[in-house]
Each structure stands twice: as structure tokens, then as C-alpha cells.
Write a protein that holds these residues in place. Sequence first.
Motif: not given
Length: 466
Positions: A127-131, A168-170, A309-311, A316-320
Motif C-alpha cells: 500500500a501507499s505508506r500514507l495509508v 520537481i513537479g511538486t 521532506v514534510t512537504l 508529492a504524487g509519486g509518494f502519496v
Amino acid sequence: MKDAPSSRNRDASAVRDQVLSFMKDHARPAAKRVARPAAPFPTEQVPSFADLPEHRQIMAQAAAGDQLGIDNPFFRSHAGAAGATTVVDGRELVNFASYDYLGMNRHPEVLAASKKAIDRYGISASASRLVAGERPIHGELEAKLASFYGVEAAIVFVSGYLTNVTAIGTLLGPEDLIIHDEFIHNSALTGAKLSGAHRRFFRHNDAEDLERVLRSVAGRHRRTLVLVEGVYSMDGDVADLRRLIELRARYGFWLMVDDAHALGVIGGTGRGTAEYHGCNPRDVDIWMGTLSKTTASCGGYVAGNEALVTLLKGHAGGFVYSVGLAPALAAAAWTSLDLIDREPERVTRMRANGRLFFDLARARGLDTGVSVGCSVIPVIVGDSMRAAQLCNDLLEAGINVMPIIHPAVPEGQARLRFFITAEHTPEQIEFAVSRTAEKLEALIARNFGVGSVDIEAVLRRMAAES
């Protein structure tokens, strides 16, 4: 006498009559309804992928190779773990085509750590780390990276390429400006394009040209990012970090350094570009790198201050929206970083091997370009077809090294790119340099290359076959 109906009542009555009429019409049996002819539906031919110019370029290169009798040097299948040697088609070869700079890919402690992580966490973070994808090893690796760089925090991603694109995109958008080295890696260039920011480039590793660009755009954009590589992946030279930091203080831009080929390679203890130049790592806003080189894993990272890093962890879509890094890969990277501190002789040996290859190559008249002679050493051939054939000739001689050809580099700058590791022996290096010089001299004597191909005939044949 009754009052005349108001205009509002008349409008309401008209609407009611229209609705009732519509309902009555659609309540009739189907046979009594008035059939209306359907409007013709426009049709268009589906475009063919084979007609795309990018596909035709690939096919033209393949056709030219066929005319010259060059086997495709790409997508060779390796039968096992690739280090200083590898096995292709049942033959053991001396290998200069893998990133494993410090020999961590087969290190017993790295293998054991990965196996232990699999036993504990399974193969995937799932899963995404966020969830639901967060595992303790993720935070441990990020803390290790931050400590290694001497900055506040770090974040890891599932792909090194994705790391540049999403970071970069974020951070930048259409109101911003990105200024990059003309030879910046494709991942950073793609991130810059997708961000929508304005883009400018400066001449390769030329701080004076960068300052000229900075002066010309001063005050025109909301934010400015300058993008460089620590060790350049195609040329093997090192960014002029001291001068870049001076310009950052003067012009107020964010400085981002892609340290993928520098981590574990340059600097007294292998800590990369900042250590190599004796600079404060906190004077660089964004450290980026990959886990597939020195740390024998896969994925990427960004290191910097806590706010950055918090931002990225929040936006960052590639992380979230992406699955967390596989725990076994995180464990391999953490262990590799730990081994760099505990086995510093690996960094020393890799650099000695790089210097040996560099000195021998120059002595044989091979063009190593601007490389400083560490982990990445190109042998510039010039002609793409000649580079591909030289690769095949060396394969026959027992050496695995890959060509870099157009469009990865400009035509006229085709090369073989040698990755030097701590595991190569002096004998393997001497053998590789000697055979490369001999085979290249033979190709030059035959005038072998693009110039000897009838390109018009190739294109005519392709057109006829299509």
C-alpha cells in the motif's frame, strides 16, 4: 370581474403544457412513435504506433545496423547477479555495465538483511505508506540517509526516475523557472517539463554561463531552481559545487544536486559531492539520489531540511499515491550505507580502480572526455554504429560494456560507458583497456560507421516494407 392572468402565470402554464405533451408522446406504444433518423456518427482512422516518428527512428537505427551486420547490443539477459563479472549466454564475462560500485549486490550482510526483511514483512509494502504501507525499515532508512548527508531529514521513493519527476513537479509550477545543466539526466528533464515551469539551460558544468543566465532572468519568476548532477552519469565529471553555492547565495535560487553516481563514490568517506568539495551539505537545498547504484537496491531519495521532506510526504504524487518501497529493498539500502562506514576500504579500492582505468585509457590514446576517473569513465567513439559494433567486438573478446548512442547523447558523441567497481581486479582493468584500444583501432582502420551506410537506401527499403 376577474383579473387577467399575470405573465408569470402564463409562463408557468406554457411550461406545464410542454411537459404534459412530452409525457403523452413518450407514453404512446412504441409503434406509434415517430421515428427520427439518427445523425451520422463521424469516424476517424485509429493512428498506428508504427507511424510515430519515434518508432520509425528506432526501426531506422535497426535497419542501418542490419545493413552493417551489427547485432543488437541491448537487452542482453544475464544469468545471475552481475558484479565485476557476469554470465551471458553461458559465458563468463568481465563486466563494466553494472552500477554495483562497491560490490554490495552480493555482500553476505546485504543478502541476509534482505532475506530477514522478507521473512518479517513479506515481499511488498502492499500500500501507499500514507495509508497502510508504512514499515519501520522505511523510517530507519530515511534517518540513515539524512545522517549520511548531514541534513535534517530524507524521504525514499519506489523509483529513482520517479523521484526527480515527482519532486520537481511538486515544488515548481508555471510561474517558476528551472535552469539546468545541458547534460542533466532525462528524469530531471522530464520532471522539469511536466512541472510546467519555464526552462533554461546552461553549458555543461559551466558556472560562468549559469551566472549569465541568472542575470538575464533576475526577478522574472516566483521561484527558481538550478539542477545539476554531482557526478554526471554520461561524462563522469563532477559539478563545481563551491561555485554553485556562491551563486545560490547571490541570486537566491534553490539548488538541487542529483547525487546518484556520487554517493559512496567521491569524498573521503564516500559521502558524495559535498564531502568531495569540502562544502556544508546544508547549503544545498535538495539532495537527490538513487538506491540502485552504490547501495545495490532500487528506488530513490530526497534529503534536505524537515520542511522539504514534510512537504513531499504530504503532496508529492509519486509518494502519496504510490506503493511504499519494498521492505527488502529498504533493508538492503540501509545495510549498504552501514557497510560504507564499516568497510571504508571499498571506497578506497573503487577509486584506485577508477584511476587505474583512466590512466591506462589515456596512455592508449582513448578519449575519456571530461571524466575525472572515478565510477563513470566514457570512451568516446563518436559514431553510433561504430560504438555499437565496438560493444559487440568486446563481447566476443569476453568484456561486457554498453554503448550510449543517439538520442541518449548527441550524434558525434556516442561512447562506451565503463562503470568501475571496487571488485574489479587490476588484471581485468588492464585487459579491458587493451582490448578496447585494439578493437577501436581496427574499426577506425575499416572506416566502419554511419558514414559507410547508404541511409537513403535504408529509408527506401523501410518505406517499401511498410
